[in-house]
Write a protein that holds these residues in place. Structure first.
Motif, PDB file in Angstrom:
ATOM      1  N   ALA A   1      -2.922   3.645 -10.527  1.00 10.19           N
ATOM      2  CA  ALA A   1      -4.312   3.311 -10.862  1.00 10.19           C
ATOM      3  C   ALA A   1      -5.080   2.901  -9.605  1.00 10.19           C
ATOM      4  O   ALA A   1      -6.254   3.226  -9.437  1.00 10.19           O
ATOM      5  CB  ALA A   1      -4.343   2.188 -11.897  1.00 10.19           C
ATOM      6  N   ASP A   2      -4.422   2.168  -8.706  1.00  7.06           N
ATOM      7  CA  ASP A   2      -4.962   1.886  -7.378  1.00  7.06           C
ATOM      8  C   ASP A   2      -4.152   2.694  -6.376  1.00  7.06           C
ATOM      9  O   ASP A   2      -3.040   2.305  -6.002  1.00  7.06           O
ATOM     10  CB  ASP A   2      -4.865   0.396  -7.055  1.00  7.06           C
ATOM     11  CG  ASP A   2      -5.405   0.072  -5.652  1.00  7.06           C
ATOM     12  OD1 ASP A   2      -5.891   0.998  -4.973  1.00  7.06           O
ATOM     13  OD2 ASP A   2      -5.337  -1.097  -5.252  1.00  7.06           O
ATOM     14  N   PRO A   3      -4.682   3.838  -5.916  1.00  3.13           N
ATOM     15  CA  PRO A   3      -3.889   4.743  -5.072  1.00  3.13           C
ATOM     16  C   PRO A   3      -3.960   4.419  -3.583  1.00  3.13           C
ATOM     17  O   PRO A   3      -3.515   5.213  -2.759  1.00  3.13           O
ATOM     18  CB  PRO A   3      -4.547   6.097  -5.352  1.00  3.13           C
ATOM     19  CG  PRO A   3      -5.995   5.752  -5.549  1.00  3.13           C
ATOM     20  CD  PRO A   3      -6.012   4.390  -6.231  1.00  3.13           C
ATOM     21  N   THR A   4      -4.508   3.252  -3.222  1.00  4.73           N
ATOM     22  CA  THR A   4      -4.765   2.940  -1.819  1.00  4.73           C
ATOM     23  C   THR A   4      -3.532   3.090  -0.942  1.00  4.73           C
ATOM     24  O   THR A   4      -3.593   3.691   0.142  1.00  4.73           O
ATOM     25  CB  THR A   4      -5.314   1.504  -1.690  1.00  4.73           C
ATOM     26  OG1 THR A   4      -6.495   1.385  -2.472  1.00  4.73           O
ATOM     27  CG2 THR A   4      -5.637   1.173  -0.242  1.00  4.73           C
ATOM     28  N   ALA A   5      -2.405   2.543  -1.372  1.00  2.75           N
ATOM     29  CA  ALA A   5      -1.198   2.584  -0.543  1.00  2.75           C
ATOM     30  C   ALA A   5      -0.792   4.009  -0.210  1.00  2.75           C
ATOM     31  O   ALA A   5      -0.299   4.287   0.897  1.00  2.75           O
ATOM     32  CB  ALA A   5      -0.053   1.866  -1.256  1.00  2.75           C
ATOM     33  N   ASP A   6      -1.013   4.920  -1.145  1.00  3.83           N
ATOM     34  CA  ASP A   6      -0.650   6.317  -0.925  1.00  3.83           C
ATOM     35  C   ASP A   6      -1.711   7.059  -0.109  1.00  3.83           C
ATOM     36  O   ASP A   6      -1.422   7.603   0.954  1.00  3.83           O
ATOM     37  CB  ASP A   6      -0.440   7.027  -2.262  1.00  3.83           C
ATOM     38  CG  ASP A   6       0.759   6.502  -3.017  1.00  3.83           C
ATOM     39  OD1 ASP A   6       1.779   6.200  -2.370  1.00  3.83           O
ATOM     40  OD2 ASP A   6       0.686   6.392  -4.249  1.00  3.83           O
ATOM     41  N   VAL A   7      -2.944   7.089  -0.605  1.00  2.00           N
ATOM     42  CA  VAL A   7      -3.957   7.962   0.003  1.00  2.00           C
ATOM     43  C   VAL A   7      -4.428   7.444   1.354  1.00  2.00           C
ATOM     44  O   VAL A   7      -4.923   8.220   2.184  1.00  2.00           O
ATOM     45  CB  VAL A   7      -5.161   8.201  -0.929  1.00  2.00           C
ATOM     46  CG1 VAL A   7      -4.700   8.836  -2.231  1.00  2.00           C
ATOM     47  CG2 VAL A   7      -5.926   6.911  -1.185  1.00  2.00           C
ATOM     48  N   ASP A   8      -4.288   6.141   1.623  1.00  2.00           N
ATOM     49  CA  ASP A   8      -4.665   5.608   2.928  1.00  2.00           C
ATOM     50  C   ASP A   8      -3.496   5.553   3.905  1.00  2.00           C
ATOM     51  O   ASP A   8      -3.635   5.044   5.020  1.00  2.00           O
ATOM     52  CB  ASP A   8      -5.273   4.206   2.787  1.00  2.00           C
ATOM     53  CG  ASP A   8      -6.689   4.256   2.217  1.00  2.00           C
ATOM     54  OD1 ASP A   8      -7.250   5.366   2.111  1.00  2.00           O
ATOM     55  OD2 ASP A   8      -7.224   3.195   1.860  1.00  2.00           O
ATOM     56  N   GLY A   9      -2.335   6.043   3.499  1.00  2.00           N
ATOM     57  CA  GLY A   9      -1.219   6.215   4.422  1.00  2.00           C
ATOM     58  C   GLY A   9      -0.319   5.012   4.624  1.00  2.00           C
ATOM     59  O   GLY A   9       0.610   5.069   5.429  1.00  2.00           O
ATOM     60  N   PHE A  10      -0.538   3.900   3.890  1.00  2.00           N
ATOM     61  CA  PHE A  10       0.294   2.712   4.094  1.00  2.00           C
ATOM     62  C   PHE A  10       1.750   2.974   3.702  1.00  2.00           C
ATOM     63  O   PHE A  10       2.681   2.545   4.390  1.00  2.00           O
ATOM     64  CB  PHE A  10      -0.259   1.529   3.292  1.00  2.00           C
ATOM     65  CG  PHE A  10      -1.558   0.987   3.824  1.00  2.00           C
ATOM     66  CD1 PHE A  10      -1.570   0.147   4.919  1.00  2.00           C
ATOM     67  CD2 PHE A  10      -2.767   1.337   3.235  1.00  2.00           C
ATOM     68  CE1 PHE A  10      -2.761  -0.354   5.419  1.00  2.00           C
ATOM     69  CE2 PHE A  10      -3.968   0.844   3.722  1.00  2.00           C
ATOM     70  CZ  PHE A  10      -3.963  -0.005   4.817  1.00  2.00           C
ATOM     71  N   ASP A  11       1.949   3.660   2.578  1.00  2.00           N
ATOM     72  CA  ASP A  11       3.299   3.978   2.110  1.00  2.00           C
ATOM     73  C   ASP A  11       4.035   4.835   3.135  1.00  2.00           C
ATOM     74  O   ASP A  11       5.179   4.541   3.513  1.00  2.00           O
ATOM     75  CB  ASP A  11       3.211   4.702   0.767  1.00  2.00           C
ATOM     76  CG  ASP A  11       4.559   5.169   0.264  1.00  2.00           C
ATOM     77  OD1 ASP A  11       5.280   4.363  -0.342  1.00  2.00           O
ATOM     78  OD2 ASP A  11       4.897   6.356   0.481  1.00  2.00           O
ATOM     79  N   ALA A  12       3.389   5.879   3.612  1.00  2.00           N
ATOM     80  CA  ALA A  12       4.022   6.770   4.591  1.00  2.00           C
ATOM     81  C   ALA A  12       4.278   6.055   5.911  1.00  2.00           C
ATOM     82  O   ALA A  12       5.282   6.314   6.581  1.00  2.00           O
ATOM     83  CB  ALA A  12       3.144   8.002   4.818  1.00  2.00           C
TER      84      ALA A  12
END
Length: 429
Positions: free
Chosen positions: A189-200
């Motif tokens: 629902a909050d995709p920030t970690a994925d789409v902003d590259g934090f997860d990667a």
């Protein structure tokens, strides 16, 4: 035989899959390990939210669970930095080996956790922290321990890969593809970690630390997300035989004073002939280049409850075997302690789209600006005429700082109405 007792921290998507697989595969696990495995307790925040779990196993006191005298091993799948770090350190101090899927914690404080495990003579395994079910970290730490790794490049976030794949397949924009990914459950629902590259970036830090025997934290990783990637960018990539992927790039690079490590996460155009270009949907893949082994590629399911639980169980078997024999596995090493190369000094290539005035001399002026900053142009083409004139330029490799300074100068030029797109390019000669 006396069973090995496991404390399970967390019972969400991954934790519940681990619990189920331990029960369903009890006989096989006992045969592979040499002793049965039994869940001793499960730490959760809200026991009432887990009606399908045996209630006698549930507890809200995670610290008491990991320090219990009868617990042999700890599996941590709660994520985040705290209280996970405190719980893992408590487990080590009490002689428990740990299996974790916590990429954020490992990227934030990996060296201290490894040191605590070594001091206690126990194991810290975390295959599930990067690329889900794909066997990747243990090959880097063990199978390739006799080789010199030069480069690790991968697609390590399934959400962004799904979004970019759909943009390439359908011509959709970022927002439309993200909405589809959310509806299908690929995006949070909050995709920030994925789409902003934090997860990667967290995963890249873990990969670089293992590959180059150097402590690398998430803060050392240059990071850009994919939210600025447009349908036009994806179409332009196709025009030059490329596709757009969010890449985690870890490199050991030579300089005059010895090697250094460069680690970055950003969207990039890559040739469709590259093995990573064909990785579609929510799959992950990591491409490894070693001096003796050459090129290797690891591919598979990079997320999801069962794939991640599969990696957790693989680690659980390994640390349980070590427990039975009274040994511990090989620890990650940071002996090389190489310097981290700043992004500004890292050579890259750019693909630049400029909205320009369609009049004589504009191309020469633009080319002069690139030359002033020491950036060589590889190809240039003009699309459209008049008010719709666009210059599309691909550079040769240059330090990223020089390329960034060039873009800043172009934005100040009267003849350039707008810099409409800037994407890095990987794998072009």
């Amino acid at each position: 035989m006396k069973p090995l007792k496991v404390a399970l921290l967390g019972c969400g998507t991954v934790g519940s899959a681990v619990l189920r697989l331990v029960s369903e595969q009890a006989e096989d696990l006992a045969a592979r390990i040499g002793r049965p495995v039994e869940i001793a307790g499960i730490a959760v925040r809200r026991p009432a939210h887990h009606p399908d779990v045996p209630q006698h196993l549930l507890t809200t006191d995670a610290e008491s669970l990991v320090t219990r005298e009868d617990v042999d091993l700890v599996v941590e799948v709660i994520g985040g930095i705290e209280p996970a770090r405190t719980l893992l350190l408590a487990a080590f101090e009490n002689g428990k080996s740990v299996v974790s899927a916590n990429k954020a914690l490992l990227a934030d404080d990996g060296p201290n956790l490894h040191a605590a495990a070594v001091k206690a003579g126990v194991d810290l395994y975390y295959e599930a922290a990067v690329a889900g079910a794909i066997p990747l970290l243990r090959p880097l730490r063990e199978s390739l321990a006799g080789d010199q790794l030069r480069r690790v490049v991968g697609i390590v976030n399934g959400t962004t890969n799904y979004i970019l794949s759909r943009m390439a397949e359908t011509g959709a924009g970022f927002a439309e593809a993200l909405a589809e990914a959310t509806e299908l459950g690929y995006a949070e629902a909050d995709p920030t970690a994925d789409v902003d590259g934090f997860d990667a970036a967290a995963k890249a830090a873990i990969l670089a630390s293992l590959a180059f025997h150097t402590p690398v934290a998430a803060a050392d990783v240059y990071r850009e997300g994919i939210s600025a990637v447009s349908a036009t960018d994806v179409a332009r990539a196709a025009e030059i035989g490329c596709t757009v992927k969010l890449l985690a790039i870890c490199e050991r690079v030579a300089n005059g004073e010895g090697d250094s490590v460069a680690v970055r996460v950003h969207p990039a155009m890559i040739p469709t002939s590259h093995p990573l270009a064909s990785v579609g949907g929510a799959f992950n893949a990591v491409f490894v280049e070693a001096e003796a082994a050459g090129q290797l590629m690891f591919y598979g399911q990079g997320a999801g409850g069962e794939p991640t639980a599969s990696a957790v169980l693989g680690d659980l078997v390994a640390v349980a075997r070590n427990r039975v024999t009274g040994a511990s596995g090989p620890a990650a090493t940071g002996y090389a302690n190489l310097a981290i190369r700043p992004m500004a000094e890292t050579p890259t290539q750019y693909h630049v789209s400029l909205d320009v005035a369609d009049k004589p001399g504009v191309l020469a002026t633009v080319a002069h600006t690139f030359a002033e900053h020491g950036v060589s142009i590889s190809t240039v083409r003009q699309n459209g005429h008049g008010d719709a004139a666009t210059l599309v330029i691909v550079t040769h490799s240059a330090p990223d700082a020089a390329l960034s300074a060039t873009i800043a100068a172009l934005r100040d030029m009267p003849a350039v109405r707008a810099v409409t797109s800037v994407l890095r390019v990987e794998g072009l000669s």
